[in-house]
Design a protein around this motif. Structure first.
Motif, PDB file in Angstrom:
ATOM      1  N   LEU A  18      64.884  18.248  77.271  1.00 10.71           N
ATOM      2  CA  LEU A  18      65.807  19.147  77.965  1.00 10.71           C
ATOM      3  C   LEU A  18      66.366  20.172  76.996  1.00 10.71           C
ATOM      4  CD1 LEU A  18      67.787  19.972  80.305  1.00 10.71           C
ATOM      5  CD2 LEU A  18      69.335  18.221  79.410  1.00 10.71           C
ATOM      6  N   SER A  19      66.289  21.445  77.408  1.00 12.83           N
ATOM      7  CA  SER A  19      66.962  22.525  76.698  1.00 12.83           C
ATOM      8  C   SER A  19      67.955  23.144  77.673  1.00 12.83           C
ATOM      9  CB  SER A  19      65.958  23.581  76.229  1.00 12.83           C
ATOM     10  OG  SER A  19      66.622  24.665  75.599  1.00 12.83           O
ATOM     11  N   SER A  20      69.239  23.129  77.319  1.00  9.90           N
ATOM     12  CA  SER A  20      70.274  23.553  78.263  1.00  9.90           C
ATOM     13  C   SER A  20      71.251  24.512  77.602  1.00  9.90           C
ATOM     14  CB  SER A  20      71.032  22.324  78.792  1.00  9.90           C
ATOM     15  OG  SER A  20      71.940  22.687  79.805  1.00  9.90           O
ATOM     16  N   ARG A  21      71.727  25.470  78.398  1.00  5.70           N
ATOM     17  CA  ARG A  21      72.764  26.401  77.970  1.00  5.70           C
ATOM     18  C   ARG A  21      73.918  26.304  78.959  1.00  5.70           C
ATOM     19  NH1 ARG A  21      69.738  25.788  74.603  1.00  5.70           N
ATOM     20  NH2 ARG A  21      68.616  27.260  73.279  1.00  5.70           N
ATOM     21  N   HIS A  22      75.123  26.122  78.417  1.00  9.84           N
ATOM     22  CA  HIS A  22      76.307  25.877  79.229  1.00  9.84           C
ATOM     23  C   HIS A  22      77.227  27.094  79.220  1.00  9.84           C
ATOM     24  CE1 HIS A  22      74.737  21.928  79.005  1.00  9.84           C
ATOM     25  NE2 HIS A  22      75.370  21.510  77.934  1.00  9.84           N
ATOM     26  N   SER A  23      77.421  27.711  80.383  1.00  4.30           N
ATOM     27  CA  SER A  23      78.343  28.844  80.483  1.00  4.30           C
ATOM     28  C   SER A  23      79.796  28.395  80.372  1.00  4.30           C
ATOM     29  CB  SER A  23      78.135  29.579  81.813  1.00  4.30           C
ATOM     30  OG  SER A  23      76.851  30.161  81.869  1.00  4.30           O
ATOM     31  N   PHE A  24      80.060  27.147  80.787  1.00  2.00           N
ATOM     32  CA  PHE A  24      81.404  26.575  80.721  1.00  2.00           C
ATOM     33  C   PHE A  24      81.342  25.235  79.990  1.00  2.00           C
ATOM     34  CE2 PHE A  24      81.220  29.048  84.722  1.00  2.00           C
ATOM     35  CZ  PHE A  24      82.208  29.982  84.449  1.00  2.00           C
ATOM     36  N   SER A  25      82.509  24.756  79.582  1.00  2.00           N
ATOM     37  CA  SER A  25      82.578  23.468  78.899  1.00  2.00           C
ATOM     38  C   SER A  25      81.886  22.397  79.730  1.00  2.00           C
ATOM     39  CB  SER A  25      84.048  23.087  78.673  1.00  2.00           C
ATOM     40  OG  SER A  25      84.692  24.010  77.814  1.00  2.00           O
TER      41      SER A  25
END
Length: 235
Positions: A18-25
């Protein structure tokens, strides 16, 4: 007021499969300046490797929306729902009093790329629910297509919050404008390509918080796919 959230400033989670980018906490990533925007609490951009995914886990009191950009996402839950959704599909799961579910890449060869969006419901303890709808690219090309709303208007998925989500595909199309009523705020997330939003240049992964403005204006889109959120300004 306009506040840009750049793609490269998002939280990063790399787990191999999994590669993930979080806009929020979210999870192990915490940024006190980005803990949500009104009832919008999560936008995770996830890429899951073939045959991998999120095993069975639980949620409650959350509206969870999946928007697939590439590949196929398989879903199963404790209500007996099971399906695989692809590009253009929107899935809504109301966790309510509690639900168990799993999500997997449905392909043995291709990654799946999708946005997972969490919106806090307007009340706790609702009955769990599930819904999915398909929105063809032609429905979004050069216009704002309502994909989620509190009343299921225009064939959108129904969410239990006074919020609306629109999707648009823009590539050398005329400018689009979405009016914001008094007491409302806008949030724009660029899923693909590039676009000008209220005079600000945004690229894939960027977002713009819009408060105390009369409208959201999209123009100069280049191979762009955009989500526009119309949200309560006070929450």
């Amino acid at each position: 007021m306009l506040e840009i959230r750049k793609s490269e400033d998002r939280g990063v989670a790399e787990h191999g499969w999994l590669s993930s980018r979080h806009s929020f906490s979210f999870g192990g990533y915490h940024d006190p300046a980005h803990t949500g925007f009104g009832p919008l609490l999560v936008i995770n951009e996830d890429r899951v490797q073939p045959g991998r995914g999120f095993g069975k886990h639980g949620h409650r009191d959350m509206e969870i929306i999946s928007y697939v950009l590439e590949g196929k996402l398989a879903h199963s839950d404790s209500m007996g729902n099971g399906s695989a959704i692809g590009y253009g599909d929107v899935q809504r799961m109301s966790a309510g009093t509690g639900i168990m579910h799993s999500e997997y890449n449905d392909s043995a060869e291709q990654p799946v790329h999708f946005l997972q969006i969490w919106i806090e419901p307007d009340r706790p303890g609702i009955a769990p629910g599930y819904e999915e709808k398909a929105f063809a690219p032609a429905e979004k090309k050069g216009r704002l297509r309502l994909i989620a709303s509190p009343d299921g208007e225009q064939g959108s998925v129904l969410i239990h919050q006074n919020a609306r989500i629109y999707a648009s595909i823009l590539d050398n199309d005329p400018a689009l404008s979405h009016e914001l009523a008094d007491g409302r705020a806008g949030y724009v997330h660029v899923a693909k390509g590039s676009v000008m939003v209220n005079g600000r240049a945004l690229q894939a992964g960027d977002a713009l918080k819009i408060t105390d403005e009369k409208s959201v204006v999209l123009e100069n889109g280049s191979n762009a796919e955009v989500l526009v959120f119309d949200l309560p300004a006070q929450f």
